[in-house]
Design an enzyme around this catalytic site. Structure first.
Site, PDB file in Angstrom:
ATOM      1  N   GLU A 101      -2.425   4.051  -1.172  1.00 44.96           N
ATOM      2  CA  GLU A 101      -1.937   3.278   0.060  1.00 44.96           C
ATOM      3  C   GLU A 101      -0.674   2.369  -0.334  1.00 44.96           C
ATOM      4  O   GLU A 101      -0.637   1.467   0.367  1.00 44.96           O
ATOM      5  CB  GLU A 101      -3.329   2.106   0.526  1.00 44.96           C
ATOM      6  CG  GLU A 101      -4.564   2.625   0.691  1.00 44.96           C
ATOM      7  CD  GLU A 101      -4.500   3.316   2.183  1.00 44.96           C
ATOM      8  OE1 GLU A 101      -3.327   3.568   2.731  1.00 44.96           O
ATOM      9  OE2 GLU A 101      -5.485   3.976   2.631  1.00 44.96           O
ATOM     10  N   HIS A 128      -7.143  -4.573  -1.044  1.00 41.39           N
ATOM     11  CA  HIS A 128      -7.526  -3.743   0.076  1.00 41.39           C
ATOM     12  C   HIS A 128      -9.176  -3.428  -0.546  1.00 41.39           C
ATOM     13  O   HIS A 128      -9.262  -2.771  -1.536  1.00 41.39           O
ATOM     14  CB  HIS A 128      -6.819  -2.565   0.219  1.00 41.39           C
ATOM     15  CG  HIS A 128      -7.371  -1.365   0.993  1.00 41.39           C
ATOM     16  ND1 HIS A 128      -8.096  -1.418   1.874  1.00 41.39           N
ATOM     17  CD2 HIS A 128      -7.605   0.039   0.647  1.00 41.39           C
ATOM     18  CE1 HIS A 128      -8.494  -0.353   2.443  1.00 41.39           C
ATOM     19  NE2 HIS A 128      -8.488   0.413   1.440  1.00 41.39           N
ATOM     20  N   HIS A 171     -12.487   1.938   8.186  1.00 46.63           N
ATOM     21  CA  HIS A 171     -11.915   2.153   6.731  1.00 46.63           C
ATOM     22  C   HIS A 171     -12.348   0.991   5.832  1.00 46.63           C
ATOM     23  O   HIS A 171     -13.019   1.341   5.073  1.00 46.63           O
ATOM     24  CB  HIS A 171     -10.469   2.220   6.875  1.00 46.63           C
ATOM     25  CG  HIS A 171      -9.934   2.539   5.545  1.00 46.63           C
ATOM     26  ND1 HIS A 171      -8.487   3.185   5.596  1.00 46.63           N
ATOM     27  CD2 HIS A 171     -10.068   2.329   4.146  1.00 46.63           C
ATOM     28  CE1 HIS A 171      -8.460   3.453   4.233  1.00 46.63           C
ATOM     29  NE2 HIS A 171      -9.156   2.942   3.226  1.00 46.63           N
TER      30      HIS A 171
HETATM   31 ZN    ZN Z   1      -9.096   2.479   1.254  1.00 41.75          ZN
END
Ligand code: ZN
Length: 211
Positions: free
Chosen positions: A81, A100, A165
């Protein structure tokens, strides 16, 4: 004479500690999730590596990249990411750290794409008097997802639910970004329990907000 720990060294230690706590709390499984921090007064960040287990991760496994996404050091690849992390740092100069997670209650709401309303007094102190919004869906690791996260964060939000997600949280340092992640998960859990047991009341109007 022993040299003082550099900003980069202390960030590496803090990121590793936060990443291992994130994993121990069950906010991610395996090597999912990622954490980064901006190296003070530079265009560089330290970020967790891609695909590496947290329990055996060492400070030297962390990766340094430019805000343009170029890798400067680290044996492994940066987090998948990376696009989202650098896009957030570019859009929000005050943001110094990003966490995250795939924490389960928040991710449940990200899956049914339900924003968390401002419905809990403690949200005010960490997140401000506003709902936690949900991004548009895009596949993990893509530029499209990075754009969607930046757009949904806007200028004010400290956290978003990432559709189907997980979560992204930002802060003035790693401690704050991590605490925002915890607050998002707590608010998601309470909101789900409140919806199961009765009607949810927003408190926005009591804080001078319209929604
Ligand atoms: Zn993720």
């Amino acid at each position: 004479m022993e040299a003082a720990m550099s900003d980069e060294d202390s960030l590496r230690s803090e990121i590793l500690r936060a990443a291992q706590t994130m994993w121990q709390k069950g906010y991610v499984v395996g090597a999912a999730g990622n954490i980064s921090a901006r190296i003070a007064d530079s265009d560089r960040i330290v970020i967790t590596p891609s695909g590496a287990p947290y329990d055996t991760m060492k400070v030297e496994d962390l990766v340094v990249c430019t805000l343009g996404g170029e890798q400067l050091s680290g044996a492994g690849r940066p987090s998948s990411e990376l696009f989202a992390h650098v896009a957030i740092y570019q859009a929000r100069p005050e943001v110094q750290a990003i966490v995250h997670t795939h924490s389960p209650y928040a991710t449940a709401l990200a899956v049914n794409r339900t924003p968390i309303p401002f419905c809990l007094d403690e949200m005010y102190y960490s997140l401000g008097p506003r709902a936690i919004p949900v991004t548009e869906f895009a596949r993990g690791g893509t530029q499209e997802l990075a754009k969607s996260i930046v757009k949904t964060l806007g200028r004010e939000n400290k956290a978003v639910l990432v559709a189907n997600h997980g979560t992204f949280a930002v802060g003035a340092d790693i401690r704050e970004a991590f605490e925002i992640s915890e607050e998002v998960e707590k608010a998601a859990m309470i909101y789900i329990l409140a919806r199961l047991t009765g009607q949810v009341h927003s408190i926005a109007s009591h804080f001078g907000e319209s929604t």
